[in-house]
Design a protein around this motif. Structure first.
Motif, short mmCIF file in Angstrom:
data_model
loop_
_atom_site.label_atom_id
_atom_site.label_comp_id
_atom_site.label_asym_id
_atom_site.label_seq_id
_atom_site.Cartn_x
_atom_site.Cartn_y
_atom_site.Cartn_z
N VAL A 85 0.80 -1.22 0.14
CA VAL A 85 -0.11 0.04 0.03
C VAL A 85 0.78 1.27 -0.09
O VAL A 85 0.58 2.01 -0.82
CB VAL A 85 -0.96 -0.12 1.13
CG1 VAL A 85 -1.62 1.18 1.33
CG2 VAL A 85 -1.80 -1.13 1.05
N ARG A 104 -4.23 13.75 -1.68
CA ARG A 104 -3.86 13.83 -0.24
C ARG A 104 -4.09 15.35 0.35
O ARG A 104 -4.48 15.62 1.37
CB ARG A 104 -2.97 13.05 0.20
CG ARG A 104 -2.83 11.60 -0.10
CD ARG A 104 -1.66 11.02 0.18
NE ARG A 104 -1.53 9.34 0.14
CZ ARG A 104 -2.16 8.30 0.87
NH1 ARG A 104 -2.75 8.74 1.93
NH2 ARG A 104 -1.98 7.22 0.45
N GLY A 117 -7.30 4.63 9.98
CA GLY A 117 -6.79 3.81 8.92
C GLY A 117 -5.51 4.66 8.74
O GLY A 117 -5.12 4.73 7.35
N GLY A 164 -2.18 3.71 8.44
CA GLY A 164 -1.34 3.09 7.57
C GLY A 164 0.15 3.34 7.92
O GLY A 164 0.67 3.73 9.06
N LEU A 199 0.93 8.31 5.04
CA LEU A 199 1.04 8.98 3.77
C LEU A 199 0.66 10.38 3.92
O LEU A 199 0.86 11.22 3.11
CB LEU A 199 0.86 8.23 2.67
CG LEU A 199 1.77 7.18 2.37
CD1 LEU A 199 0.74 6.08 1.23
CD2 LEU A 199 3.11 7.42 1.82
N ASP A 259 -5.20 2.24 13.74
CA ASP A 259 -5.12 1.22 12.70
C ASP A 259 -4.90 0.01 13.30
O ASP A 259 -3.71 0.03 14.25
CB ASP A 259 -3.94 1.99 11.56
CG ASP A 259 -4.19 0.93 10.29
OD1 ASP A 259 -4.16 1.68 9.30
OD2 ASP A 259 -4.19 -0.21 10.44
N PRO A 260 -5.11 -1.11 12.77
CA PRO A 260 -4.66 -2.28 13.41
C PRO A 260 -3.34 -2.81 12.87
O PRO A 260 -2.68 -3.66 13.47
CB PRO A 260 -5.87 -3.31 13.01
CG PRO A 260 -6.31 -2.81 11.77
CD PRO A 260 -6.03 -1.21 11.96
N ALA A 261 -2.99 -2.56 11.97
CA ALA A 261 -1.50 -2.80 11.48
C ALA A 261 -0.59 -2.06 12.03
O ALA A 261 0.18 -1.12 11.43
CB ALA A 261 -1.55 -2.65 9.57
N ASP A 285 -8.82 0.03 15.96
CA ASP A 285 -9.98 -0.60 15.45
C ASP A 285 -11.07 0.82 15.09
O ASP A 285 -11.68 1.19 16.11
CB ASP A 285 -10.43 -1.67 16.13
CG ASP A 285 -12.15 -2.33 15.41
OD1 ASP A 285 -12.01 -1.83 14.28
OD2 ASP A 285 -12.44 -3.20 15.87
N GLY A 286 -11.30 0.92 13.91
CA GLY A 286 -12.18 2.07 13.49
C GLY A 286 -13.47 1.73 13.93
O GLY A 286 -14.55 2.69 14.17
N THR A 316 -8.64 7.99 4.21
CA THR A 316 -8.23 7.75 2.97
C THR A 316 -8.03 6.18 2.42
O THR A 316 -7.07 5.64 3.34
CB THR A 316 -6.70 8.55 2.67
OG1 THR A 316 -5.86 8.15 3.52
CG2 THR A 316 -6.97 10.16 3.10
N TRP A 317 -8.56 5.73 1.68
CA TRP A 317 -8.29 4.37 1.04
C TRP A 317 -8.68 3.63 2.36
O TRP A 317 -7.62 2.54 2.37
CB TRP A 317 -7.06 4.33 0.36
CG TRP A 317 -7.24 4.75 -0.82
CD1 TRP A 317 -7.58 4.84 -1.98
CD2 TRP A 317 -6.38 6.38 -1.42
NE1 TRP A 317 -7.43 5.49 -3.30
CE2 TRP A 317 -6.78 6.63 -2.85
CE3 TRP A 317 -5.91 7.41 -0.40
CZ2 TRP A 317 -6.40 7.63 -3.28
CZ3 TRP A 317 -5.38 8.33 -1.32
CH2 TRP A 317 -5.62 8.57 -2.63
N THR A 318 -9.42 3.76 2.99
CA THR A 318 -9.75 2.78 4.40
C THR A 318 -10.98 2.38 4.58
O THR A 318 -11.22 1.14 4.96
CB THR A 318 -9.30 3.49 5.60
OG1 THR A 318 -7.82 3.87 5.61
CG2 THR A 318 -9.61 3.17 6.81
N THR A 346 -11.59 -1.50 3.38
CA THR A 346 -11.19 -2.35 4.33
C THR A 346 -11.75 -2.70 5.55
O THR A 346 -11.65 -3.94 5.99
CB THR A 346 -9.46 -2.18 4.36
OG1 THR A 346 -9.25 -2.03 3.09
CG2 THR A 346 -8.64 -3.40 5.09
N ILE A 347 -12.17 -1.91 6.45
CA ILE A 347 -12.71 -1.88 7.64
C ILE A 347 -13.85 -3.06 7.40
O ILE A 347 -14.80 -2.87 6.81
CB ILE A 347 -13.20 -0.58 8.29
CG1 ILE A 347 -12.16 0.32 8.35
CG2 ILE A 347 -13.95 -0.91 9.70
CD1 ILE A 347 -12.69 1.44 8.95
N PRO A 348 -13.67 -4.07 8.28
CA PRO A 348 -14.84 -5.16 8.02
C PRO A 348 -16.34 -4.69 8.04
O PRO A 348 -17.00 -4.83 7.41
CB PRO A 348 -14.64 -6.31 9.22
CG PRO A 348 -13.02 -6.10 9.46
CD PRO A 348 -12.66 -4.27 9.15
#
Ligand code: SAM
Length: 204
Positions: free
Chosen positions: A13, A26, A41, A43, A46, A62-64, A88-89, A105-107, A110-112
């Protein structure tokens, strides 16, 4: 969170969503931020170089957690204080009505449980506060949308749960947020992956 999603996907990403075209997007999305900002998110950070000086503090979710290493240089150079506050959002560890802006942004792809996350974002926004976003999602052209539905199962496996076919505008409004600005367009690249929703939505 598995090794691939935690370590490999953030690197992909970071490369795929860096670069001049995305930097310009952005910069636009961040331009009107000020005060207390929550980035969901976060990440590899960026967006950090685009936070305006009027931002007092950014709280990041962010979980990552492995992506924090990728973000470290940007965070160290940030003109604005930044604090990681959660993973977790869908469950924001932030008080009701306490932030001026939420940034994603670009999130939302992906959030379940994205509906739940958007309701959480609305909850934490102060009255008059706003969500600023750029997200990829469902294209209005049926031929492209058909491919987005077809490719989403593969995309989800390869990119940590990323959906190509979420109707971002409807999801934002469905959470009780009111769109005050929305631009939809294609970025460069295959159309199934590049239909963008760029906008602002207010809470109460
Ligand atoms: C495609 S990346 C975008 C990263 C960053 N926002 C950017 O613009 O470069 C999607 C991000 O959403 C994060 N994410 C996934 N599930 C999440 C959740 N439940 N809550 C918050 N963020 C989540 C991922 O870890 C990843 O960092």
């Amino acid at each position: 969170m598995g090794w691939y999603v935690d370590r490999v996907v953030p690197r992909i990403v970071d490369l795929a969503l860096g670069g001049a075209e995305f930097d310009a997007i952005r910069a636009r999305v961040c331009a009107d931020l000020d005060g207390e900002v929550l980035e969901v998110g976060f990440g590899s950070g960026l967006n950090v170089p685009h936070y305006p000086p009027a931002v007092r503090r950014v709280r990041a979710v962010d979980p990552a957690t492995a992506a924090r290493r990728l973000a470290a240089e940007r965070v160290a150079a940030s003109p604005v204080p930044l604090e990681y506050v959660g993973l977790d959002g869908e469950q924001l560890p932030v008080e009701d009505g306490s932030v001026d802006h939420v940034l994603t942004t670009w999130t939302l792809c992906t959030i379940p449980d994205v509906e739940r996350a958007l309701r959480e974002m609305r909850r934490v926004l102060r009255p008059g506060g706003s969500l600023h976003f750029v997200e990829h999602g469902l294209a209005p052209q049926p031929r492209i949308a058909k491919w987005q539905h077809r490719l989403t199962p593969v995309q989800r496996r390869l990119f940590g749960g990323c959906h190509l076919d979420r109707p971002i505008d409807a999801l934002v409004e469905g959470a009780g947020l009111r769109l005050t600005a929305l631009d939809t367009y294609f970025a460069r690249g295959p159309k199934a992956f590049t239909h963008l929703f760029e906008g602002v939505a207010t809470g109460a």
